[in-house]
Scaffold this motif. Sequence first.
Motif, PDB file in Angstrom:
ATOM      1  N   LEU A  33       0.857  -1.065  -0.054  1.00 12.51           N
ATOM      2  CA  LEU A  33      -0.015   0.106   0.043  1.00 12.51           C
ATOM      3  C   LEU A  33       0.921   1.289  -0.003  1.00 12.51           C
ATOM      4  N   ALA A  34       1.997   1.202   0.602  1.00  7.15           N
ATOM      5  CA  ALA A  34       2.822   2.414   1.019  1.00  7.15           C
ATOM      6  C   ALA A  34       3.390   2.864  -0.567  1.00  7.15           C
ATOM      7  N   GLY A  35       3.781   1.838  -1.201  1.00  7.18           N
ATOM      8  CA  GLY A  35       4.412   2.090  -2.723  1.00  7.18           C
ATOM      9  C   GLY A  35       3.398   2.490  -3.592  1.00  7.18           C
ATOM     10  N   ALA A  36       2.250   1.925  -3.557  1.00  2.90           N
ATOM     11  CA  ALA A  36       1.091   2.473  -4.294  1.00  2.90           C
ATOM     12  C   ALA A  36       0.783   3.657  -4.046  1.00  2.90           C
ATOM     13  N   LEU A  37       0.990   4.217  -2.981  1.00  2.00           N
ATOM     14  CA  LEU A  37       0.397   5.638  -2.582  1.00  2.00           C
ATOM     15  C   LEU A  37       1.757   6.616  -2.592  1.00  2.00           C
ATOM     16  N   GLY A  38       2.722   6.118  -2.779  1.00  2.00           N
ATOM     17  CA  GLY A  38       4.102   6.992  -2.786  1.00  2.00           C
ATOM     18  C   GLY A  38       4.431   7.556  -1.402  1.00  2.00           C
ATOM     19  N   ILE A  39       4.219   6.848  -0.320  1.00  3.19           N
ATOM     20  CA  ILE A  39       4.363   7.408   0.977  1.00  3.19           C
ATOM     21  C   ILE A  39       5.381   6.187   1.860  1.00  3.19           C
ATOM     22  N   ASP A  40       5.645   6.749   3.046  1.00  2.00           N
ATOM     23  CA  ASP A  40       6.317   5.726   3.780  1.00  2.00           C
ATOM     24  C   ASP A  40       5.557   4.569   4.542  1.00  2.00           C
ATOM     25  N   ALA A  41       6.164   3.496   4.963  1.00  3.53           N
ATOM     26  CA  ALA A  41       5.509   2.272   5.590  1.00  3.53           C
ATOM     27  C   ALA A  41       4.881   2.955   6.651  1.00  3.53           C
ATOM     28  N   GLY A  42       5.358   3.501   7.549  1.00  2.66           N
ATOM     29  CA  GLY A  42       4.626   4.038   8.823  1.00  2.66           C
ATOM     30  C   GLY A  42       3.414   4.896   8.382  1.00  2.66           C
ATOM     31  N   SER A  43       3.570   5.719   7.535  1.00  2.00           N
ATOM     32  CA  SER A  43       2.285   6.673   7.113  1.00  2.00           C
ATOM     33  C   SER A  43       1.380   5.732   6.650  1.00  2.00           C
ATOM     34  N   ALA A  44       1.625   4.605   5.889  1.00  2.00           N
ATOM     35  CA  ALA A  44       0.614   3.749   5.154  1.00  2.00           C
ATOM     36  C   ALA A  44       0.072   2.952   6.561  1.00  2.00           C
ATOM     37  N   ALA A  45       0.807   2.564   7.510  1.00  2.00           N
ATOM     38  CA  ALA A  45       0.228   1.813   8.554  1.00  2.00           C
ATOM     39  C   ALA A  45      -0.776   2.624   9.344  1.00  2.00           C
ATOM     40  N   MET A  46      -0.516   3.943   9.460  1.00  2.00           N
ATOM     41  CA  MET A  46      -1.439   4.807  10.275  1.00  2.00           C
ATOM     42  C   MET A  46      -2.688   5.266   9.566  1.00  2.00           C
ATOM     43  N   LEU A  47      -2.544   5.315   8.186  1.00  2.00           N
ATOM     44  CA  LEU A  47      -3.665   5.558   7.369  1.00  2.00           C
ATOM     45  C   LEU A  47      -4.625   4.289   7.281  1.00  2.00           C
ATOM     46  N   LEU A  48      -3.812   3.298   7.292  1.00  2.00           N
ATOM     47  CA  LEU A  48      -4.453   2.144   7.277  1.00  2.00           C
ATOM     48  C   LEU A  48      -5.558   1.770   8.539  1.00  2.00           C
ATOM     49  N   SER A  49      -4.881   1.904   9.751  1.00  2.00           N
ATOM     50  CA  SER A  49      -5.579   1.927  10.986  1.00  2.00           C
ATOM     51  C   SER A  49      -6.690   2.946  11.099  1.00  2.00           C
TER      52      SER A  49
END
Length: 289
Positions: free
Chosen positions: A239-255
């Motif tokens: 998901l992080a790669g698909a959105l062009g963001i870092d893994a931490g930001s993707a995890a918070m977004l998913l949460s």
Amino acid sequence: MSETVIADFVARFGLDTAEDPEPVRGRIVLSQKRLVLATGGSKTTIPLAAVFDVSVGHVPDELESFFNDTLTVAYERDDGRHTAVIEAGTEEVGQFKTLLFKAMLSGTPVRVKHPARVGGRVTDGEFEAGKIRIQPGRGEFCGVSEPFKVELSAVTYFQKQRREVGGDERTIVAIRHASEGQTVTSEFAVASKHKLNLLGRYFRLEYSEVAKEAERVDTSEREMEALVAIYSGASSGNLAGALGIDAGSAAMLLSDLEEKDLVDDDGERLSLSPAGKMLVSDRIEKVNT
């Protein structure tokens, strides 16, 4: 009654024709042609052909204080329009909902255009004759060149529109739903206005509740991008790669999306909740029109 009995159970019900608005406990009998509500001292018979609306969860104002979960049957007779409210708090009445729609609608001739749209693209399909078959949780369109089914949980859009059908302008119902991994719009017309309304009610059984859920949720542009990415197959790992963001930001977004009940994560794959699917469907439609 001579016809086959489809359902026979005991539940609370209220009639607007009764002198006392307070509900009573009695017997509910459904056959292929009529609905009977009976107590020890009275019996009300409602021909299914006289039913013009069935509402799940909505109670007439004068009966609201007496019921919780309900099924309201609106029907016509010589002295006007009336309603019967059946309490839907038991498993028997939950099943009764599908049986009632099935008795009223299965076998009804319809004119269908499927798909009328794929995503936001209008197809060159034509209306063709078929029949509707009601099954638990879905409607099946048979007798057309390519039979198809519509899962109630997959409906993300519903609207009545005016269309030319067979050379005449008629009211049709358009529904957008997920089918074989893509979003499609199907349109159908029924000669009887009552049956068109009832068929529309059936396809809105789950849609109405999901629409309310989706309306209550506020989403940011980044959250919508994430929902679209998940709809397109993104996993928690990419998901992080698909959105062009870092893994931490993707995890918070998913949460955040899980907290809003828009995404389900079973540990192996991500999937959109019904409300999440509706939001993405609306976004895709806006982008493509």
